[in-house]
Motif scaffolding. Structure first.
Motif, PDB file in Angstrom:
ATOM      1  N   ASN A  17       0.944  -1.118   0.073  1.00  0.00           N
ATOM      2  CA  ASN A  17       0.094   0.155   0.052  1.00  0.00           C
ATOM      3  C   ASN A  17       1.023   1.300  -0.009  1.00  0.00           C
ATOM      4  O   ASN A  17       1.647   1.424  -0.979  1.00  0.00           O
ATOM      5  N   ASN A  18       0.701   2.104   1.067  1.00  0.00           N
ATOM      6  CA  ASN A  18       1.475   3.249   1.032  1.00  0.00           C
ATOM      7  C   ASN A  18       2.922   3.298   1.533  1.00  0.00           C
ATOM      8  O   ASN A  18       3.624   4.377   1.873  1.00  0.00           O
ATOM      9  N   VAL A  37      -1.595   8.736  12.754  1.00  0.00           N
ATOM     10  CA  VAL A  37      -2.876   8.904  12.212  1.00  0.00           C
ATOM     11  C   VAL A  37      -3.692   7.854  11.428  1.00  0.00           C
ATOM     12  O   VAL A  37      -2.868   6.928  10.863  1.00  0.00           O
ATOM     13  N   SER A  38      -4.785   7.971  11.210  1.00  0.00           N
ATOM     14  CA  SER A  38      -5.499   6.796  10.335  1.00  0.00           C
ATOM     15  C   SER A  38      -5.172   6.831   8.769  1.00  0.00           C
ATOM     16  O   SER A  38      -4.930   8.140   8.577  1.00  0.00           O
ATOM     17  N   SER A  40      -2.041   6.160   8.155  1.00  0.00           N
ATOM     18  CA  SER A  40      -0.464   6.317   7.720  1.00  0.00           C
ATOM     19  C   SER A  40       0.165   5.101   7.664  1.00  0.00           C
ATOM     20  O   SER A  40       1.279   4.995   7.162  1.00  0.00           O
ATOM     21  N   GLY A  41      -0.464   3.805   7.763  1.00  0.00           N
ATOM     22  CA  GLY A  41       0.101   2.594   7.234  1.00  0.00           C
ATOM     23  C   GLY A  41       0.424   1.598   8.156  1.00  0.00           C
ATOM     24  O   GLY A  41       1.200   0.775   8.008  1.00  0.00           O
ATOM     25  N   LYS A  42      -0.139   1.752   9.520  1.00  0.00           N
ATOM     26  CA  LYS A  42       0.023   0.769  10.444  1.00  0.00           C
ATOM     27  C   LYS A  42      -0.647  -0.457  10.008  1.00  0.00           C
ATOM     28  O   LYS A  42       0.047  -1.510  10.521  1.00  0.00           O
ATOM     29  N   SER A  43      -1.614  -0.535   9.609  1.00  0.00           N
ATOM     30  CA  SER A  43      -2.329  -1.835   9.196  1.00  0.00           C
ATOM     31  C   SER A  43      -1.477  -2.455   7.889  1.00  0.00           C
ATOM     32  O   SER A  43      -1.146  -3.790   7.854  1.00  0.00           O
ATOM     33  N   SER A  44      -0.971  -1.731   6.965  1.00  0.00           N
ATOM     34  CA  SER A  44      -0.298  -2.023   5.817  1.00  0.00           C
ATOM     35  C   SER A  44       1.081  -2.748   6.480  1.00  0.00           C
ATOM     36  O   SER A  44       1.276  -3.923   5.524  1.00  0.00           O
ATOM     37  N   ASP A  48      -0.886  -6.475   6.516  1.00  0.00           N
ATOM     38  CA  ASP A  48      -0.690  -6.764   5.339  1.00  0.00           C
ATOM     39  C   ASP A  48       0.628  -7.216   5.208  1.00  0.00           C
ATOM     40  O   ASP A  48       0.803  -7.777   3.928  1.00  0.00           O
ATOM     41  N   GLY A 418      -1.962   8.423   4.085  1.00  0.00           N
ATOM     42  CA  GLY A 418      -1.992   7.930   2.433  1.00  0.00           C
ATOM     43  C   GLY A 418      -0.492   8.185   2.123  1.00  0.00           C
ATOM     44  O   GLY A 418       0.250   7.771   2.636  1.00  0.00           O
ATOM     45  N   GLN A 642     -10.680   3.251  -4.347  1.00  0.00           N
ATOM     46  CA  GLN A 642     -10.506   2.235  -3.697  1.00  0.00           C
ATOM     47  C   GLN A 642     -11.745   1.362  -3.478  1.00  0.00           C
ATOM     48  O   GLN A 642     -12.624   1.730  -2.998  1.00  0.00           O
ATOM     49  N   THR A 646     -11.754  -2.818   1.464  1.00  0.00           N
ATOM     50  CA  THR A 646     -10.697  -2.682   2.180  1.00  0.00           C
ATOM     51  C   THR A 646     -10.759  -1.778   3.554  1.00  0.00           C
ATOM     52  O   THR A 646      -9.881  -1.360   4.161  1.00  0.00           O
TER      53      THR A 646
HETATM   54  P1  ADP Z   1      -3.600   2.797   9.130  1.00  0.00           P
HETATM   55  O1  ADP Z   1      -3.734   1.229   9.577  1.00  0.00           O
HETATM   56  O2  ADP Z   1      -2.504   3.350   9.663  1.00  0.00           O
HETATM   57  O3  ADP Z   1      -5.072   3.494   9.225  1.00  0.00           O
HETATM   58  P2  ADP Z   1      -3.457   1.691   6.575  1.00  0.00           P
HETATM   59  O4  ADP Z   1      -2.377   0.711   6.529  1.00  0.00           O
HETATM   60  O5  ADP Z   1      -5.155   0.999   6.461  1.00  0.00           O
HETATM   61  O6  ADP Z   1      -3.577   2.853   7.666  1.00  0.00           O
HETATM   62  O7  ADP Z   1      -3.572   2.607   5.039  1.00  0.00           O
HETATM   63  C1  ADP Z   1      -2.445   3.388   4.436  1.00  0.00           C
HETATM   64  C2  ADP Z   1      -2.723   3.634   3.188  1.00  0.00           C
HETATM   65  O8  ADP Z   1      -3.028   2.644   2.178  1.00  0.00           O
HETATM   66  C3  ADP Z   1      -4.103   4.549   3.459  1.00  0.00           C
HETATM   67  O9  ADP Z   1      -3.805   5.568   2.086  1.00  0.00           O
HETATM   68  C4  ADP Z   1      -5.251   3.330   2.450  1.00  0.00           C
HETATM   69  O10 ADP Z   1      -6.277   3.984   1.856  1.00  0.00           O
HETATM   70  C5  ADP Z   1      -4.283   2.585   1.667  1.00  0.00           C
HETATM   71  N1  ADP Z   1      -4.849   1.411   1.504  1.00  0.00           N
HETATM   72  C6  ADP Z   1      -5.024   0.428   2.652  1.00  0.00           C
HETATM   73  N2  ADP Z   1      -5.182  -0.879   2.180  1.00  0.00           N
HETATM   74  C7  ADP Z   1      -5.626  -0.687   0.824  1.00  0.00           C
HETATM   75  C8  ADP Z   1      -5.978  -1.611  -0.256  1.00  0.00           C
HETATM   76  N3  ADP Z   1      -6.191  -2.990   0.003  1.00  0.00           N
HETATM   77  N4  ADP Z   1      -5.812  -1.034  -1.691  1.00  0.00           N
HETATM   78  C9  ADP Z   1      -5.648   0.160  -1.702  1.00  0.00           C
HETATM   79  N5  ADP Z   1      -5.198   0.985  -0.936  1.00  0.00           N
HETATM   80  C10 ADP Z   1      -5.103   0.589   0.485  1.00  0.00           C
END
Ligand code: ADP
Ligand code: ADP
Ligand code: ZN
Ligand code: ZN
Length: 755
Positions: A17-18, A37-38, A40-44, A48, A418, A642, A646
């Motif tokens: 992702n980002n 912040v939401s 920012s890429g924590k879940s990514s 992920d 993002g 998007q 997701t």
């Molecule tokens: P956090 O967990 O910090 O809130 P995410 O990791 O969810 O952040 O998201 C980081 C960036 O990646 C965001 O811009 C989000 O929109 C993007 N993103 C997350 N998952 C996907 C996906 N499956 N496809 C496209 N963009 C994604």
């Protein structure tokens, strides 16, 4: 013991992702908190990349046959990941929607209880299966182990003081002169001018319950054959066999007024047959035990005197204590797991893992404090610490300062969301974070205060004598035209009062929840908010072509992926594998469509724009306000195209909120809208709620976030405890008055927060 003793999970070159090609080391057998912040890429990073690779490696060790039965994980975009251990993801996905799954079955506590009853119950039963409501040997034959049956309220269907000709039937679609009404009045079964209250038992039964019967109708065009069906079976067929998840809320409310699920008359809701219910320990049968709040059940089990079975009794009591320790002592084992909230589901799953003796696992949590009152957070913290102390690596994505406080190590992502995020802006210990100058650091060290004045109500919404679930005949008065925050420990009765009882009294309230969005694979922020149409029109106008060309259903869309840009490979038993469409390289449209541009961008570029960018790119009246609303709710980091599947629950709720914003002067109800939000995002959300109220709306939020509580105009605190110890309003008033309240738990925590 130093971290070096167990080494590090080494992440090198992560780009999912980002993520900006990041590398970092995460200490093993420690608690690492991921902040930022939401978006920012924590879940990514955590889900992920790290968890996904760990699961993928585990799957690779299985035979090809077993692999085909397991969910598929694509290889994350990362150069290398060293020193991984098996990951267990404990997330907020709701537990199975099947009504045979209960808190007792999910935690295994019910099967332990069955073994105990089979051994100690009097009379003892032949085998524990006889005590299972999912086993034909034990289930109640009338409800097949479900415990309830649909009961129809006859008086919600007809008005007894009227005749058929006077419009006695209240069901929608049955008004006088409608087709359904004609079938009934021309069936020859009734005197159409007779008041229903004068019907004989036979006529009543015919009107209400007669199964299908062939009738000849007299119509102006001559006689014709039709099928008559009593109102109850017809209603059941029309409304109860369909999924209610997808039914519009006002219809769902109407259905719920007519058809209530009520306890099965044969077993009284116990789900079991007479033989199973006859088996008792100390006067209680297993269904009565399963209906007790688990904190009470633990006490009952400890009181059972049976030395030979002591180990089993102790391990059940310990399992129940774990539920209580994590703030779920108010649940009962018979509670259907489908009725649990996301936060409750996550904590129930946690209890399942605490029973495990595996060590050196990596546990991954997604905002485990969701739904927890500040008073209960310390219990969650204790469980996370116990998991670590058993020799596990614990990774936690979280925003609450009181959870961040237990970190051995912090990874702060940012600097923003993002494309402006995706970097590690701080990694180290907690003391260093506060001084790091990052957004998280700043917020952790700042001082909060109550606002100097509160708004004055313009009226009130009244809920009278509410008794749903644990509510003790509550009468509540909710001020209109202000921001009301409903607080109280988990299980105190906030949602029964607000989500269960408010709609009955005030159907004009809009509930903005975290439920999944239908058809979310094809939906995007652009389609969901309705801006895609005006965007297509803007392209059409700029290029002198037909707007339909820019539709995913048009001939201009990539035929391979039908304009989604992604391919979903559905395989039996597997989560679909998602990959970028190679035919269009994710661009969704054919090259000739991409030649048409609007201010230099083609339709594919626009769908890849972040909403923050789109908010300045589009000046069109039909587009710009929606973009601004999305930025306001903190979703500026999403791209327009998007896929909605997701999105997290919190993100879905904010997306729904943004689309409802245009409508002024309404009643908005939100359940924990700060879910998934960083402290900085919370400030923005409060600003948005303030603007709604200033525009004439009434806003009611269920919240635990102390920043939101301190910015409320009015607070309704439920309690004092959870389950049967809750169900009352313990305080109602301004935040200022709450501070001086001697009894409220919320008051205690608010005082600490502001000091
Ligand atoms: P956090 O967990 O910090 O809130 P995410 O990791 O969810 O952040 O998201 C980081 C960036 O990646 C965001 O811009 C989000 O929109 C993007 N993103 C997350 N998952 C996907 C996906 N499956 N496809 C496209 N963009 C994604
Ligand atoms: P809160 O919203 O304050 O966290 P809950 O709704 O979780 O409160 O719980 C309040 C009480 O109502 C608890 O005793 C809980 O077990 C009960 N309860 C809530 N929802 C249901 C349900 N769907 N079925 C049975 N009991 C419920
Ligand atoms: Zn039954
Ligand atoms: Zn394609």
């Amino acid at each position: 013991m130093t971290t070096a003793d167990y080494g590090f999970i080494q992440v090198r070159g992560a780009r999912e992702n980002n993520l900006k090609d990041i590398s970092l080391d995460i200490p093993k057998r420690k608690i690492t908190l991921f902040t930022g912040v939401s978006g920012s890429g924590k879940s990514s990073l955590v889900f992920d990349t790290i968890a996904a690779e760990s699961q993928r490696l585990i799957n690779e060790t299985y035979t090809a046959f077993l692999q085909s039965l397991l969910p598929g994980y694509g290889q994350p975009d990362v150069d290398s990941l060293e020193n991984l251990s098996a990951a267990i993801i404990v997330d907020q996905k709701r537990l199975g929607g099947n009504s045979r799954s209960t808190v007792g079955t999910v935690t295994d506590a019910y099967s332990m209880l069955r073994l105990i009853f089979a051994r100690l119950g009097s009379p003892a039963v032949a085998n524990p299966g006889v005590l299972s409501f999912n086993d034909p040997g034990g289930m109640c034959p009338d409800c097949e182990g479900l415990g309830d049956v649909a009961a129809i309220d006859e008086d919600a269907i007809v008005e007894r003081d009227k005749s058929l000709n006077e419009g006695a039937i209240l069901l929608s679609g049955f008004n006088v002169d409608s087709w359904f009404w004609a079938i009934i009045t021309q069936s020859g079964f009734f005197d159409n001018d007779k008041k229903l209250r004068d019907y004989t038992a036979d006529e009543w039964h015919r009107l209400m319950y007669l199964p299908e019967a062939k009738v000849k109708l007299a119509t102006p065009a001559g006689s014709m054959n039709s099928t008559y069906e009593g109102l109850v079976p017809k209603f059941k067929r029309l409304y109860l066999t369909k999924q209610t998840e997808t039914t519009a809320p006002h219809i769902r409310a109407a259905i719920e007024r007519i058809a209530t699920r009520s306890a099965c008359p044969a077993c009284g809701g116990a789900r079991l047959n007479a033989a199973a219910l006859a088996c008792r320990i100390d006067g209680r049968n297993i269904a009565e035990c399963a209906a007790m709040e688990v904190a009470d059940l633990a006490g009952f089990i400890r009181g059972v005197d049976a030395p030979t079975l002591a180990p089993m009794l102790n391990s059940l009591a310990a399992r129940l204590d774990n539920l209580t320790h994590i703030g779920l002592g108010y649940l009962s084992l018979n509670r259907p797991s489908a009725t649990l909230s996301g936060g409750e589901s996550q904590r129930v799953k946690m209890v399942r893992h605490l029973g495990s003796s595996l060590t050196d696992m990596t546990y991954v949590f997604d905002e485990p404090s969701v739904g927890l009152h500040p008073h209960d957070v310390h219990r969650l913290n204790e469980l996370l610490v116990r998991l670590r102390d058993k020799g596990n690596t614990v990774l936690v994505v979280e925003h609450r300062p009181s959870v961040i406080a237990i970190a051995d190590h912090v990874v702060d992502m940012g600097p923003r969301a993002g494309r402006d995020g995706g970097q590690v802006v701080y990694a180290g210990d907690l003391a260093g974070l506060a001084a790091s100058g990052t957004l998280t650091g700043e917020h952790l060290s700042r001082h909060q205060a109550l606002k100097p004045t509160v708004r004055t109500a313009t009226g009130k919404l009244v809920i009278k004598d509410a008794a749903l679930h644990n509510l003790k005949d509550v009468t509540a008065s909710i001020p209109q035209g202000v921001l009301t925050v409903v607080t109280g420990v988990a299980g105190s009765g906030k949602s029964p009062l607000i989500q269960g009882c408010l709609p009955r009294h005030h159907p004009d309230a809009i509930f903005i929840d975290q439920r999944p969005i239908r058809g979310s694979k094809r939906s995007t922020p652009a389609t969901y908010t309705g801006v895609l149409d005006p965007i297509r029109k803007a392209f059409a106008k700029a290029n002198g072509v037909n707007a339909a060309l820019f539709s995913a259903n048009s001939k201009g869309a990539c035929p391979q992926c039908q304009g989604i840009g992604l391919l979903y490979t559905d395989l039996a038993f597997m989560d679909p594998v998602v990959s970028t469409c190679e035919a269009c390289d994710g661009r969704r449209f054919l090259p000739e469509v991409l030649e048409h541009t609007l201010r230099g961008q083609n339709i594919s570029d626009v769908l890849r724009m972040q909403i923050t960018e789109a908010a300045s790119f589009f000046t069109e009246k039909a587009i710009k306000p929606t973009m601004t609303a999305l930025v306001d709710v903190g979703l500026g980091y999403l791209t327009l195209g998007q896929s909605l599947d997701t999105l997290s629950g919190g993100e879905r709720q904010r997306l729904k909120l943004a689309t409802e914003l245009g409508n002024s002067s309404r009643i908005y109800v939100l359940d924990e809208p700060t879910t998934g939000l960083h402290m900085n995002d919370v400030d923005n959300l409060i600003g948005l709620l303030d603007r709604l109220v200033d525009g004439g709306s009434t806003v009611i939020v269920i919240e635990h976030n102390l920043d939101v509580i301190s910015r409320a105009d009015w607070i309704i605190d439920m309690g004092p405890g959870a389950g049967h110890d809750g169900g009352r309003i313990v305080f109602a008033g301004t935040p200022h008055d709450l501070l001086t309240d001697a009894h409220s738990l919320t008051a205690t925590h608010l005082r600490t927060h502001l000091s």
